[in-house]
Write an enzyme that holds these catalytic residues in place. Structure first.
Site, PDB file in Angstrom:
ATOM      1  N   GLY A   1       0.799  -1.020  -0.020  1.00 55.11           N
ATOM      2  CA  GLY A   1       0.003  -0.092  -0.312  1.00 55.11           C
ATOM      3  C   GLY A   1       0.885   1.366  -0.023  1.00 55.11           C
ATOM      4  O   GLY A   1       2.199   1.120   0.142  1.00 55.11           O
TER       5      GLY A   1
ATOM      6  N   ARG B   1      -7.862  12.046   3.039  1.00 52.48           N
ATOM      7  CA  ARG B   1      -8.066  10.620   3.132  1.00 52.48           C
ATOM      8  C   ARG B   1      -8.574   9.996   1.852  1.00 52.48           C
ATOM      9  O   ARG B   1      -8.218   8.783   1.721  1.00 52.48           O
ATOM     10  CB  ARG B   1      -9.197  10.325   4.546  1.00 52.48           C
TER      11      ARG B   1
ATOM     12  N   ASP C   1      -8.240  -7.445  16.646  1.00 53.52           N
ATOM     13  CA  ASP C   1      -8.811  -6.682  17.897  1.00 53.52           C
ATOM     14  C   ASP C   1      -9.368  -7.802  18.841  1.00 53.52           C
ATOM     15  O   ASP C   1      -9.528  -7.647  20.099  1.00 53.52           O
ATOM     16  CB  ASP C   1      -9.717  -5.855  17.116  1.00 53.52           C
ATOM     17  N   THR C   2      -9.859  -8.757  18.061  1.00 54.96           N
ATOM     18  CA  THR C   2     -10.640  -9.892  19.033  1.00 54.96           C
ATOM     19  C   THR C   2      -9.281 -10.707  19.569  1.00 54.96           C
ATOM     20  O   THR C   2      -9.675 -11.091  20.808  1.00 54.96           O
ATOM     21  CB  THR C   2     -11.120 -10.902  17.969  1.00 54.96           C
TER      22      THR C   2
ATOM     23  N   ARG D   1      -6.740  -9.380  20.964  1.00 56.03           N
ATOM     24  CA  ARG D   1      -6.508  -8.278  21.904  1.00 56.03           C
ATOM     25  C   ARG D   1      -7.488  -8.310  23.167  1.00 56.03           C
ATOM     26  O   ARG D   1      -7.178  -8.252  24.258  1.00 56.03           O
ATOM     27  CB  ARG D   1      -6.382  -6.694  21.595  1.00 56.03           C
TER      28      ARG D   1
ATOM     29  N   ARG E   1      -9.616 -10.821  23.657  1.00 53.70           N
ATOM     30  CA  ARG E   1      -9.446 -12.038  24.469  1.00 53.70           C
ATOM     31  C   ARG E   1      -8.280 -12.110  25.416  1.00 53.70           C
ATOM     32  O   ARG E   1      -8.168 -12.540  26.540  1.00 53.70           O
ATOM     33  CB  ARG E   1      -9.354 -13.236  23.521  1.00 53.70           C
TER      34      ARG E   1
ATOM     35  N   HIS F   1     -12.446  -2.610  11.442  1.00 52.27           N
ATOM     36  CA  HIS F   1     -11.323  -2.548  12.161  1.00 52.27           C
ATOM     37  C   HIS F   1     -10.761  -1.206  12.500  1.00 52.27           C
ATOM     38  O   HIS F   1     -10.074  -0.519  11.570  1.00 52.27           O
ATOM     39  CB  HIS F   1     -10.256  -3.381  11.443  1.00 52.27           C
TER      40      HIS F   1
ATOM     41  N   THR G   1       2.900  -0.876  13.970  1.00 54.84           N
ATOM     42  CA  THR G   1       2.481  -2.135  14.564  1.00 54.84           C
ATOM     43  C   THR G   1       2.812  -3.340  13.628  1.00 54.84           C
ATOM     44  O   THR G   1       2.672  -3.123  12.465  1.00 54.84           O
ATOM     45  CB  THR G   1       1.020  -2.274  14.968  1.00 54.84           C
TER      46      THR G   1
END
Length: 313
Positions: free
Chosen positions: A79, A88, A148-149, A151, A153, A175, A229
């Site tokens: 990207g 944006r 995200d899921t 993190r 959990r 997201h 990240t």
């Protein structure tokens, strides 16, 4: 088709982290790295190959699009970054142009591969790729809220003092800032957090809201410290690739078109799906409460607003 061949397009921080995770876990026997900077891809391939005596025989090489012909799964992390003063929408259209070029090459050289989209904004670019490629939409999967899921959990596991693998809870939707925690079906070891005491702790709405906010801002907190990240999303990508290659039929929160689930369609966002060798086998739409439904609808609207003006047809 060689079922153990995986391609990665883009050897930036995320692409390299994904390559390392796939290599270290021996998920693929052949790993092909493609980048506009071919020398960089060569250097990353050479670096990984030097670890074979510690990991095992995994062939890693730099290549071009034609070399991806035998890949069952191709990960896209490529990207462009935002320029000073760029809007944006302008950035989204430049990324759409990059994806249009990639789609053309992949439709020519690897038309049957499952595509895993990891470039941000992942929901927007998953939607774009589904319309730019000739392959069926179920063979284009965004990593969505898998990270995200994870993190979520991990944070719940720490709060309740249990292994995160014993936590079953999802972040759904975008997201991004409008993501939705699904508290109503969150469980630890089969115990519903809303209704039962878990390891001596009852559901505390304020504590859970603080926990969710930490999950939602985790990427910003990491970026403020290290600038980007990459390692956790690299693990997410490797996990998703393994699920596809091994036809595991695992239920994962990935970015897809809901096709009417929750009254949503013509947008990509995360809902739990059964994932296997052919990509998305079916969507799993858990029952959610009214507040969560409103959150999903708001999340979809945020994404639709971002799609306005994009050139992807």
């Amino acid at each position: 088709m060689a079922k153990n061949s995986v391609g990665i397009i883009g050897t930036g921080n995320v692409g390299v982290a994904a390559a390392y995770s796939i290599f270290q876990r021996q998920i693929a026997g052949n790993l092909i790295l493609v980048d506009r900077d071919h020398q960089r891809a060569e250097g990353e391939a050479m670096d990984l190959m030097h670890g074979q005596s510690l990991v095992g025989r995994v062939m890693v090489r730099a290549g071009d699009y034609a070399d991806l012909a035998d890949c069952s799964v191709i990960v896209i992390t490529a990207g462009v970054n935002q320029k000073p003063g760029e809007s944006r929408l302008e950035l989204l259209n430049r990324n759409a142009a990059v994806f249009r070029e990639i789609a053309g090459h992949l439709d020519r050289h690897a038309p049957d591969a499952v595509l895993v989209i990891a470039t941000n904004p992942v929901d927007i670019l998953t939607y774009a790729m589904q319309r730019l490629t000739q392959r069926p939409a179920q063979r284009v999967i965004g990593t969505g809220t898998m990270l995200d899921t994870s993190r979520f959990r991990a944070a719940l596991g720490e709060y309740y003092g249990v292994n995160p693998r014993s936590v079953h809870a999802y972040i759904m939707g975008e997201h991004g800032d409008s993501e939705v925690p699904i508290w109503s079906s969150a469980k630890v070891g089969g115990l519903n957090l809303f209704e039962q005491t878990v390891n001596g702790r009852q559901f505390d709405a304020q504590a859970m809201e603080r926990l969710f906010q930490q999950v939602k801002t985790a990427a910003f907190d990491i970026i403020s410290r290290k600038g980007y990240t990459n390692t956790a999303i690299g693990l997410v990508i490797a996990y998703l690739v393994r699920v596809i290659l091994e036809d595991q039929k695992s239920v994962l929160a990935v970015s897809v078109d809901p096709q009417g689930d929750y009254g949503l369609e013509d947008v990509c966002l995360s809902v739990p799906c059964i994932v296997g060798r052919d990509g998305i086998e079916s969507r799993v739409a858990p029952l959610i409460n009214d507040a969560e439904l409103k959150g999903m609808q708001a999340s979809a609207q945020v994404l639709r607003d971002s799609l306005k003006g994009m050139s992807i047809d």
